[in-house]
Design an enzyme around this catalytic site. Structure first.
Site, short mmCIF file in Angstrom:
data_model
loop_
_atom_site.label_atom_id
_atom_site.label_comp_id
_atom_site.label_asym_id
_atom_site.label_seq_id
_atom_site.Cartn_x
_atom_site.Cartn_y
_atom_site.Cartn_z
CG ASP A 97 -0.09 -0.25 2.52
OD1 ASP A 97 1.13 0.00 2.49
OD2 ASP A 97 -0.67 -0.67 3.54
CD GLU A 119 0.86 -6.77 3.26
OE1 GLU A 119 1.81 -7.40 3.78
OE2 GLU A 119 0.66 -5.56 3.47
CD GLU A 133 0.08 4.29 4.56
OE1 GLU A 133 -0.90 4.92 5.02
OE2 GLU A 133 1.26 4.64 4.76
CG HIS A 209 6.00 4.45 10.66
ND1 HIS A 209 5.43 4.64 9.41
CD2 HIS A 209 5.81 3.16 10.95
CE1 HIS A 209 4.94 3.50 8.98
NE2 HIS A 209 5.16 2.57 9.90
NE ARG A 211 3.64 9.99 4.29
CZ ARG A 211 4.45 10.89 3.76
NH1 ARG A 211 4.10 12.14 3.70
NH2 ARG A 211 5.62 10.53 3.26
CG HIS A 242 10.21 5.86 10.20
ND1 HIS A 242 10.55 6.83 9.30
CD2 HIS A 242 9.56 4.89 9.48
CE1 HIS A 242 10.13 6.48 8.09
NE2 HIS A 242 9.53 5.30 8.18
#
Ligand code: UD1
Ligand code: UDP
Length: 381
Positions: A97, A119, A133, A209, A211, A242
């Site tokens: 994604d 996936e 995603e 991490h 967004r 990250h």
């Protein structure tokens, strides 16, 4: 006769989950395997390539500090046009994604090249969570010709959207990757990780991490984590941070300067999987960790509003904690102080795979291109 397959990925989690597939495809006589990295991530991608000893045939090297979704997408599109002209793939494989996955599928579609989605079928049905995603994977699904679903729930999602052709139930390739990384005698590369007292301290492994967690949610999450360390002297918190500048800044601001909070650089995937195997439990907003930790019998608190991976929640190993400070603190406290609650979650479950996903995907590709008579046996959880 052979089929020319180009695997394209760009970020750390895609690399971890595509590496065993690239290895599998390169072992097959019927497949001419090419590998292209966009390098949406640089250091975090190279670390995975080193561990799995993969040398890409093409490297777009697109990463820039603080990149936006538009720069990632446009750089991938323009770069891949040239890569396809040079590599002439019959099939492009993308994973999951990310913006790399979306752009690579779109570039392949523009080139009228078949797309295989590894996936496939994960959904939250919330357009903005995870962002971007959820939309990336939905759009990849629209463009893909082959869909490699980890679980039956993922396949059901696609069926509800009318996608039933070219769908294979394979399990998740991350479980294949773990077969080579987790070892009881593993030695870490740092004194900190070798000398932590995994037996009598409560070592909590953290990552964060996403967004959609930038800003207020990340502040809530990190404040709750700090409160857990301050409330319980037996807690050691290990957080490989990250490399995103937004995440680095928040972690430093809310979690810095405490002797039992270890903000460390990202670790390589072998270190990560072995750290997960030894820690007490995991608190994360990562997708991949929700699949890996249950396979190792480690409870997971997911610090997000939703999850596209409901299987381990149903199995009892994962709980959705949300992004509220009080909820995260309460669920973390419960795992630290209530042995029965901990034991109820700490059992190994493997709803995501049996270590044979890559073999099934290879067989499915050969079957689709007429190189074998039968498709793969389905993955059964
Ligand atoms: C990306 C994916 C996300 C995935 C995550 C895994 C998108 C839109 N997001 O998010 O789905 O969960 O990767 O980690 O595709 N950086 C470095 N070195 C690195 C990697 C990143 O410096 O090796 C820094 C750069 O400043 C970069 C920033 O991190 O601009 C953000 O990277 P980016 O790929 O845009 O977003 P992620 O949050 O990593
Ligand atoms: N990981 C790693 N080193 C780290 C943090 C994570 O190797 O310091 C691995 C982790 O084991 C998992 C993957 O990276 O396989 C998850 O990546 P991430 O959380 O960045 O992305 P997501 O899965 O959320 O897309």
């Amino acid at each position: 006769m052979s089929v020319r397959v180009m695997s394209i990925f760009g970020t750390r989690p895609e690399a971890i989950k595509m590496a065993p597939l690239v290895q599998e495809l390169s072992r097959r006589e019927g497949v001419e395997s090419l590998c292209c990295v966009t390098a949406q991530h640089r250091e975090m991608l190279d670390s995975v390539l080193n561990i799995f000893k993969i040398t890409p045939d093409f490297d777009l090297n697109i990463m820039e500090p603080g990149q936006t979704l538009s720069t990632i997408t446009t750089k991938c599109l323009l770069g891949l046009e040239k890569v396809f002209a040079a590599g002439k793939p019959d099939l492009v494989l993308v994973h999951g994604d990310t913006s790399t996955a979306f752009s690579a599928a779109l570039a392949a579609f523009y080139g009228q090249i078949k797309v295989g989605h590894v996936e496939a079928g994960l959904r939250t049905y919330d357009k903005y969570s995870p962002f971007p995603e959820e939309m990336n994977r939905t759009l990849v699904g629209d463009m893909a010709d082959l869909h490699f679903c980890p679980t039956t729930a993922n396949r059901d999602n696609l069926a509800r959207e009318g996608v039933t052709r070219g769908v294979f139930l394979t399990g998740n390739t991350v479980i294949d990757a773990m077969a080579t990384t987790v070892r009881p005698d593993f030695r870490f590369s740092t004194d900190l990780l070798n000398h932590l007292d995994y037996g009598s301290q409560t070592v909590i492994l953290v990552t964060c991490h996403r967004r959609e967690n930038y800003g207020e949610p990340m502040k809530n999450i990190m404040t709750a984590l700090r409160r857990l360390v301050e409330a319980y002297p037996q807690v050691e918190l290990v957080y490989p941070v990250h490399l995103s500048p937004v995440v680095q800044k928040a972690a430093g601001e809310y979690l810095g300067g405490h002797e039992r909070i270890h903000l460390i650089d990202p670790v390589d995937v072998e270190e990560m999987h072995n750290l997960m195997a030894r820690c007490s439990f995991v608190m994360t907003d990562s997708g991949g960790l929700q699949e890996e930790a249950p396979a190792l019998g480690k409870p997971v608190l997911v610090m997000r509003r939703e999850t596209e991976r409901p299987e381990a929640v149903a199995a009892g190993t994962v709980k959705l904690a949300g992004t509220g400070e009080e909820d995260i603190f309460a669920l973390g406290s419960e795992l630290i102080t209530d042995k029965a609650a901990y034991d109820a979650m700490a059992h190994a479950v493997n709803p995501y795979g049996d270590g044979r996903a890559c073999r099934r995907i290879g067989d499915a590709i050969e079957y689709t291109f007429g190189l074998r008579d039968k498709g793969p046996e389905e993955f059964k959880a």
